[in-house]
Design a protein around this motif. Structure first.
Motif, PDB file in Angstrom:
ATOM      1  N   LEU A  50       1.088  -1.720   0.075  1.00  8.14           N
ATOM      2  CA  LEU A  50       0.209   0.160   0.120  1.00  8.14           C
ATOM      3  C   LEU A  50       0.925   1.110   0.178  1.00  8.14           C
ATOM      4  O   LEU A  50       2.103   1.482   0.731  1.00  8.14           O
ATOM      5  CB  LEU A  50      -0.967   0.763   1.392  1.00  8.14           C
ATOM      6  CG  LEU A  50      -1.800   1.257   1.122  1.00  8.14           C
ATOM      7  CD1 LEU A  50      -2.668   0.925   0.584  1.00  8.14           C
ATOM      8  CD2 LEU A  50      -2.808   0.968   2.433  1.00  8.14           C
ATOM      9  N   LYS A  51       0.600   1.803  -0.844  1.00  2.54           N
ATOM     10  CA  LYS A  51       1.468   3.245  -0.922  1.00  2.54           C
ATOM     11  C   LYS A  51       0.694   3.940  -0.955  1.00  2.54           C
ATOM     12  O   LYS A  51      -0.474   4.562  -2.079  1.00  2.54           O
ATOM     13  CB  LYS A  51       2.605   3.133  -1.986  1.00  2.54           C
ATOM     14  CG  LYS A  51       3.709   2.224  -2.849  1.00  2.54           C
ATOM     15  CD  LYS A  51       4.051   2.441  -3.622  1.00  2.54           C
ATOM     16  CE  LYS A  51       5.036   0.814  -3.674  1.00  2.54           C
ATOM     17  NZ  LYS A  51       6.011   1.250  -5.239  1.00  2.54           N
ATOM     18  N   LYS A  52       1.339   5.498  -0.137  1.00  2.00           N
ATOM     19  CA  LYS A  52       0.533   7.062  -0.864  1.00  2.00           C
ATOM     20  C   LYS A  52       1.518   7.709  -1.244  1.00  2.00           C
ATOM     21  O   LYS A  52       2.398   7.500  -0.964  1.00  2.00           O
ATOM     22  CB  LYS A  52       0.998   7.702   0.997  1.00  2.00           C
ATOM     23  CG  LYS A  52      -0.390   9.461   0.779  1.00  2.00           C
ATOM     24  CD  LYS A  52      -1.139   9.375   2.651  1.00  2.00           C
ATOM     25  CE  LYS A  52      -1.680  10.817   2.303  1.00  2.00           C
ATOM     26  NZ  LYS A  52      -3.004  10.795   1.298  1.00  2.00           N
ATOM     27  N   ILE A  53       0.874   8.320  -2.409  1.00  2.00           N
ATOM     28  CA  ILE A  53       1.482   9.122  -3.680  1.00  2.00           C
ATOM     29  C   ILE A  53       1.371  10.332  -3.033  1.00  2.00           C
ATOM     30  O   ILE A  53       0.038  10.829  -3.192  1.00  2.00           O
ATOM     31  CB  ILE A  53       1.102   8.050  -5.034  1.00  2.00           C
ATOM     32  CG1 ILE A  53      -0.257   8.862  -5.143  1.00  2.00           C
ATOM     33  CG2 ILE A  53       1.260   6.952  -5.044  1.00  2.00           C
ATOM     34  CD1 ILE A  53      -0.882   7.584  -6.592  1.00  2.00           C
ATOM     35  N   LYS A  54       1.659  11.167  -3.676  1.00  2.00           N
ATOM     36  CA  LYS A  54       2.110  12.815  -3.713  1.00  2.00           C
ATOM     37  C   LYS A  54       1.011  13.308  -4.773  1.00  2.00           C
ATOM     38  O   LYS A  54       0.959  12.539  -5.876  1.00  2.00           O
ATOM     39  CB  LYS A  54       2.965  13.580  -3.698  1.00  2.00           C
ATOM     40  CG  LYS A  54       4.273  13.282  -2.514  1.00  2.00           C
ATOM     41  CD  LYS A  54       5.399  13.587  -2.619  1.00  2.00           C
ATOM     42  CE  LYS A  54       6.072  13.595  -1.145  1.00  2.00           C
ATOM     43  NZ  LYS A  54       7.070  13.960  -1.469  1.00  2.00           N
TER      44      LYS A  54
END
Length: 60
Positions: A50-54
């Motif tokens: 799970l990645k939070k991207i800008k």
């Protein structure tokens, strides 16, 4: 009491799944592998990333 608790957990899971599916800033990657060794032992792996991207970035 257990029945109500499992219902609350399932609603939390559904809510989280909907949030992740609709969020534009989160990228979810899922992979599964299965390996059978020569001695007959089977190994199954599941990996979730799970990645939070800008804002403005593309997920790789």
């Amino acid at each position: 009491m257990k029945k109500n608790q499992s219902k609350a957990v399932s609603m939390t899971s559904v809510t989280l799944a909907i949030y992740l599916a609709l969020s534009p800033d989160i990228h979810l990657d899922f992979s599964r592998s299965f390996q059978l060794q020569s001695n007959g032992v089977a190994t199954s792996n599941i990996q979730i990333e799970l990645k939070k991207i800008k804002s403005g970035e593309f997920a790789r």
